[in-house]
Scaffold this active site. Structure first.
Site, PDB file in Angstrom:
ATOM      1  N   ASN A   1       1.354   3.394  -2.926  1.00 34.63           N
ATOM      2  CA  ASN A   1       1.879   3.840  -4.229  1.00 34.63           C
ATOM      3  C   ASN A   1       1.288   5.186  -4.642  1.00 34.63           C
ATOM      4  O   ASN A   1       1.988   6.058  -5.145  1.00 34.63           O
ATOM      5  CB  ASN A   1       1.542   2.826  -5.330  1.00 34.63           C
ATOM      6  CG  ASN A   1       2.234   1.506  -5.125  1.00 34.63           C
ATOM      7  OD1 ASN A   1       3.203   1.416  -4.388  1.00 34.63           O
ATOM      8  ND2 ASN A   1       1.735   0.478  -5.786  1.00 34.63           N
TER       9      ASN A   1
ATOM     10  N   ARG B   1      -0.872   8.808 -10.287  1.00 33.08           N
ATOM     11  CA  ARG B   1      -0.847   7.643  -9.393  1.00 33.08           C
ATOM     12  C   ARG B   1      -0.166   6.437 -10.060  1.00 33.08           C
ATOM     13  O   ARG B   1       0.503   5.656  -9.390  1.00 33.08           O
ATOM     14  CB  ARG B   1      -2.279   7.281  -8.978  1.00 33.08           C
ATOM     15  CG  ARG B   1      -2.926   8.325  -8.073  1.00 33.08           C
ATOM     16  CD  ARG B   1      -4.368   7.947  -7.746  1.00 33.08           C
ATOM     17  NE  ARG B   1      -4.425   6.640  -7.133  1.00 33.08           N
ATOM     18  CZ  ARG B   1      -4.298   6.413  -5.828  1.00 33.08           C
ATOM     19  NH1 ARG B   1      -4.115   7.419  -4.999  1.00 33.08           N
ATOM     20  NH2 ARG B   1      -4.368   5.204  -5.353  1.00 33.08           N
TER      21      ARG B   1
ATOM     22  N   SER C   1     -10.313  -7.141  -5.714  1.00 31.86           N
ATOM     23  CA  SER C   1     -11.642  -7.196  -6.343  1.00 31.86           C
ATOM     24  C   SER C   1     -12.298  -5.813  -6.316  1.00 31.86           C
ATOM     25  O   SER C   1     -13.145  -5.505  -7.155  1.00 31.86           O
ATOM     26  CB  SER C   1     -12.553  -8.160  -5.580  1.00 31.86           C
ATOM     27  OG  SER C   1     -11.894  -9.343  -5.228  1.00 31.86           O
ATOM     28  N   GLU C   2     -11.914  -4.991  -5.337  1.00 27.02           N
ATOM     29  CA  GLU C   2     -12.542  -3.671  -5.161  1.00 27.02           C
ATOM     30  C   GLU C   2     -11.828  -2.580  -5.971  1.00 27.02           C
ATOM     31  O   GLU C   2     -12.343  -1.473  -6.119  1.00 27.02           O
ATOM     32  CB  GLU C   2     -12.551  -3.277  -3.678  1.00 27.02           C
ATOM     33  CG  GLU C   2     -13.502  -4.104  -2.803  1.00 27.02           C
ATOM     34  CD  GLU C   2     -13.018  -5.534  -2.532  1.00 27.02           C
ATOM     35  OE1 GLU C   2     -11.786  -5.722  -2.379  1.00 27.02           O
ATOM     36  OE2 GLU C   2     -13.847  -6.458  -2.496  1.00 27.02           O
TER      37      GLU C   2
ATOM     38  N   ARG D   1      -0.053   7.589  -2.787  1.00 27.56           N
ATOM     39  CA  ARG D   1       0.417   8.718  -1.970  1.00 27.56           C
ATOM     40  C   ARG D   1       1.853   9.093  -2.332  1.00 27.56           C
ATOM     41  O   ARG D   1       2.211  10.258  -2.373  1.00 27.56           O
ATOM     42  CB  ARG D   1       0.314   8.367  -0.476  1.00 27.56           C
ATOM     43  CG  ARG D   1      -1.085   8.587   0.085  1.00 27.56           C
ATOM     44  CD  ARG D   1      -1.232   7.961   1.442  1.00 27.56           C
ATOM     45  NE  ARG D   1      -1.384   6.518   1.321  1.00 27.56           N
ATOM     46  CZ  ARG D   1      -1.225   5.664   2.325  1.00 27.56           C
ATOM     47  NH1 ARG D   1      -0.893   6.100   3.516  1.00 27.56           N
ATOM     48  NH2 ARG D   1      -1.414   4.381   2.132  1.00 27.56           N
TER      49      ARG D   1
ATOM     50  N   ASP E   1       0.829  -1.210   0.000  1.00 31.02           N
ATOM     51  CA  ASP E   1       0.000   0.000   0.000  1.00 31.02           C
ATOM     52  C   ASP E   1       0.865   1.263   0.000  1.00 31.02           C
ATOM     53  O   ASP E   1       1.957   1.262   0.566  1.00 31.02           O
ATOM     54  CB  ASP E   1      -0.915  -0.021   1.236  1.00 31.02           C
ATOM     55  CG  ASP E   1      -2.068   0.940   1.093  1.00 31.02           C
ATOM     56  OD1 ASP E   1      -2.363   1.379  -0.042  1.00 31.02           O
ATOM     57  OD2 ASP E   1      -2.696   1.277   2.115  1.00 31.02           O
TER      58      ASP E   1
ATOM     59  N   ARG F   1       1.953  -5.163   5.916  1.00 28.27           N
ATOM     60  CA  ARG F   1       1.226  -4.116   5.184  1.00 28.27           C
ATOM     61  C   ARG F   1       2.026  -2.833   5.293  1.00 28.27           C
ATOM     62  O   ARG F   1       2.341  -2.385   6.405  1.00 28.27           O
ATOM     63  CB  ARG F   1      -0.180  -3.911   5.749  1.00 28.27           C
ATOM     64  CG  ARG F   1      -0.910  -2.813   4.977  1.00 28.27           C
ATOM     65  CD  ARG F   1      -2.327  -2.566   5.410  1.00 28.27           C
ATOM     66  NE  ARG F   1      -2.917  -1.589   4.498  1.00 28.27           N
ATOM     67  CZ  ARG F   1      -4.127  -1.665   3.979  1.00 28.27           C
ATOM     68  NH1 ARG F   1      -4.914  -2.665   4.300  1.00 28.27           N
ATOM     69  NH2 ARG F   1      -4.583  -0.737   3.161  1.00 28.27           N
TER      70      ARG F   1
ATOM     71  N   LEU G   1      11.740 -20.183  -5.273  1.00 25.19           N
ATOM     72  CA  LEU G   1      10.747 -19.324  -4.599  1.00 25.19           C
ATOM     73  C   LEU G   1       9.424 -19.416  -5.352  1.00 25.19           C
ATOM     74  O   LEU G   1       9.410 -19.313  -6.585  1.00 25.19           O
ATOM     75  CB  LEU G   1      11.238 -17.861  -4.613  1.00 25.19           C
ATOM     76  CG  LEU G   1      10.277 -16.809  -4.059  1.00 25.19           C
ATOM     77  CD1 LEU G   1      10.167 -16.906  -2.533  1.00 25.19           C
ATOM     78  CD2 LEU G   1      10.735 -15.397  -4.431  1.00 25.19           C
TER      79      LEU G   1
ATOM     80  N   SER H   1      -7.968  -5.386   4.708  1.00 24.02           N
ATOM     81  CA  SER H   1      -8.518  -5.055   3.386  1.00 24.02           C
ATOM     82  C   SER H   1      -8.818  -6.257   2.491  1.00 24.02           C
ATOM     83  O   SER H   1      -8.444  -6.280   1.316  1.00 24.02           O
ATOM     84  CB  SER H   1      -7.588  -4.077   2.648  1.00 24.02           C
ATOM     85  OG  SER H   1      -7.501  -2.868   3.345  1.00 24.02           O
TER      86      SER H   1
ATOM     87  N   HIS I   1       2.616   3.214  -9.027  1.00 25.63           N
ATOM     88  CA  HIS I   1       2.530   1.756  -9.255  1.00 25.63           C
ATOM     89  C   HIS I   1       3.761   1.268 -10.020  1.00 25.63           C
ATOM     90  O   HIS I   1       4.255   0.170  -9.764  1.00 25.63           O
ATOM     91  CB  HIS I   1       1.245   1.405 -10.012  1.00 25.63           C
ATOM     92  CG  HIS I   1       0.003   1.772  -9.254  1.00 25.63           C
ATOM     93  ND1 HIS I   1      -0.170   1.473  -7.919  1.00 25.63           N
ATOM     94  CD2 HIS I   1      -1.139   2.405  -9.629  1.00 25.63           C
ATOM     95  CE1 HIS I   1      -1.350   1.921  -7.515  1.00 25.63           C
ATOM     96  NE2 HIS I   1      -1.955   2.497  -8.531  1.00 25.63           N
TER      97      HIS I   1
ATOM     98  N   ARG J   1      -5.185  -2.269   8.664  1.00 25.83           N
ATOM     99  CA  ARG J   1      -6.300  -3.153   8.332  1.00 25.83           C
ATOM    100  C   ARG J   1      -5.866  -4.192   7.313  1.00 25.83           C
ATOM    101  O   ARG J   1      -4.809  -4.075   6.691  1.00 25.83           O
ATOM    102  CB  ARG J   1      -7.521  -2.368   7.856  1.00 25.83           C
ATOM    103  CG  ARG J   1      -7.249  -1.489   6.684  1.00 25.83           C
ATOM    104  CD  ARG J   1      -8.527  -0.804   6.175  1.00 25.83           C
ATOM    105  NE  ARG J   1      -8.175   0.196   5.181  1.00 25.83           N
ATOM    106  CZ  ARG J   1      -8.081   1.501   5.409  1.00 25.83           C
ATOM    107  NH1 ARG J   1      -8.350   1.988   6.600  1.00 25.83           N
ATOM    108  NH2 ARG J   1      -7.722   2.330   4.450  1.00 25.83           N
TER     109      ARG J   1
HETATM  110  C1  FPP Z   1      -1.940   0.033  -3.333  1.00 23.94           C
HETATM  111  O1  FPP Z   1      -1.471   1.370  -3.238  1.00 23.94           O
HETATM  112  C2  FPP Z   1      -1.323  -0.642  -4.461  1.00 23.94           C
HETATM  113  C3  FPP Z   1      -2.004  -1.177  -5.524  1.00 23.94           C
HETATM  114  C4  FPP Z   1      -3.459  -1.129  -5.638  1.00 23.94           C
HETATM  115  C5  FPP Z   1      -1.280  -1.804  -6.650  1.00 23.94           C
HETATM  116  C6  FPP Z   1      -0.049  -2.579  -6.309  1.00 23.94           C
HETATM  117  C7  FPP Z   1       0.737  -2.832  -7.533  1.00 23.94           C
HETATM  118  C8  FPP Z   1       2.079  -2.818  -7.630  1.00 23.94           C
HETATM  119  C9  FPP Z   1       3.008  -2.593  -6.488  1.00 23.94           C
HETATM  120  C10 FPP Z   1       2.740  -3.015  -8.922  1.00 23.94           C
HETATM  121  C11 FPP Z   1       2.831  -4.419  -9.298  1.00 23.94           C
HETATM  122  C12 FPP Z   1       1.822  -4.608 -10.307  1.00 23.94           C
HETATM  123  C13 FPP Z   1       1.632  -5.674 -11.073  1.00 23.94           C
HETATM  124  C14 FPP Z   1       0.641  -5.479 -12.127  1.00 23.94           C
HETATM  125  C15 FPP Z   1       2.332  -6.982 -10.935  1.00 23.94           C
HETATM  126  P1  FPP Z   1      -2.522   2.549  -3.346  1.00 23.94           P
HETATM  127  O2  FPP Z   1      -2.665   2.912  -4.768  1.00 23.94           O
HETATM  128  O3  FPP Z   1      -3.792   2.165  -2.656  1.00 23.94           O
HETATM  129  O4  FPP Z   1      -1.791   3.677  -2.569  1.00 23.94           O
HETATM  130  P2  FPP Z   1      -2.472   4.841  -1.694  1.00 23.94           P
HETATM  131  O5  FPP Z   1      -3.034   4.196  -0.466  1.00 23.94           O
HETATM  132  O6  FPP Z   1      -1.311   5.731  -1.377  1.00 23.94           O
HETATM  133  O7  FPP Z   1      -3.494   5.512  -2.550  1.00 23.94           O
END
Ligand code: FPP
Length: 245
Positions: free
Chosen positions: A18, A29, A62-63, A20, A16, A178, A127, A186, A33, A184
């Protein structure tokens, strides 16, 4: 210093933060990622080097379909690009990849890419790397129950349900991490994390480096895992971790 560390057999991660990370840098955003994917690549390598046997990550829930359309399509494109770019390297490093989640909503091209990556790496043992994509813990429990119901005649037990789960090919996670500061779960691994140790980091996922992973593992190695028993019932080796802390 000098104390033996218990390396978890199976680590699972909610990556979590990415969004921010990107927003703080006035970037879209999706840039977060992309950086998250770089960090994930390093994390897979570090887990292999440490002797972790299974790594499971939450890449798309899923969300997450409810996010802005450009972010959803950005994540789909990232997955498609990662399939062609990363898989040969995973293969070279002895990593077996599995995709875990509901594939029915994914495009035919992505679905065949996932299947090819799994087939190519199926003989690797260093792995196991589970990428949860269009995954939710409730989805998994529901699809497992539906499988048993459809087969008919099979008793519903913890064992039969576990065997129908999407992660039946690996033991339950020892450590669930996390990042991003939220406390949480999630909808991640609801069934499998029943006895996992939980570790929360304030670092955003794009900042979660090898040292941060080492810190999480060191913290884990000091936990006493009782699985419902009392401290006195545990083997001396399990108690030793606590004493060393
Ligand atoms: C949550 O951060 C992160 C995700 C929903 C995507 C995670 C994906 C990767 C790390 C890249 C790897 C991807 C693939 C396709 C293999 P957030 O966007 O909810 O961050 P925030 O809480 O700061 O908004």
């Amino acid at each position: 210093m000098g104390t033996a560390r218990t390396v978890p057999h199976h680590i699972a991660i909610v990556m979590d933060g990415n969004g921010r990370w990107a927003t703080k840098r006035f970037l879209p955003r999706v840039a977060g990622h992309k950086k998250g994917l770089d960090v994930l690549r390093a994390c897979v390598r570090h887990c292999g080097d440490l002797g972790v046997k299974v790594l499971t990550v939450f890449a798309f829930s899923s969300e997450n379909w409810n996010r802005p359309a450009d972010e959803v399509s950005g994540l789909m494109e990232l997955l498609a690009a990662a399939l062609s770019r990363e898989v040969p390297q995973l293969q070279a490093e002895g990593v077996r990849i599995h995709f875990v989640g509901d594939r029915s909503a994914l495009s035919e091209k992505v679905r065949s890419g996932l299947a090819q990556a799994e087939a190519l790496t199926a003989g690797n043992h260093r792995l196991v790397f589970n990428v949860c994509f269009n995954y939710g813990g409730r989805w998994d429990i529901t699809q497992a129950a539906a499988q048993l119901a459809a087969r008919g005649g099979e008793a519903i037990t913890e064992l039969s349900l576990s065997r129908a789960m999407a992660l039946a090919h690996v033991p339950d996670p020892d450590l669930v991490i996390r990042t991003g500061g939220e406390l949480r779960i999630s909808n991640f691994l609801l069934w499998q994390a029943a006895y996992s140790e939980l570790y929360f980091s304030d670092k955003l996922w794009p900042e979660f480096d090898a040292a941060a992973l080492d810190k999480a593992i060191a913290d884990y190695s000091r936990r006493e895992r009782r699985f419902g028993r009392t401290s006195e019932q545990l083997a001396p080796s399990a108690r030793a971790n606590r004493k060393a802390a």
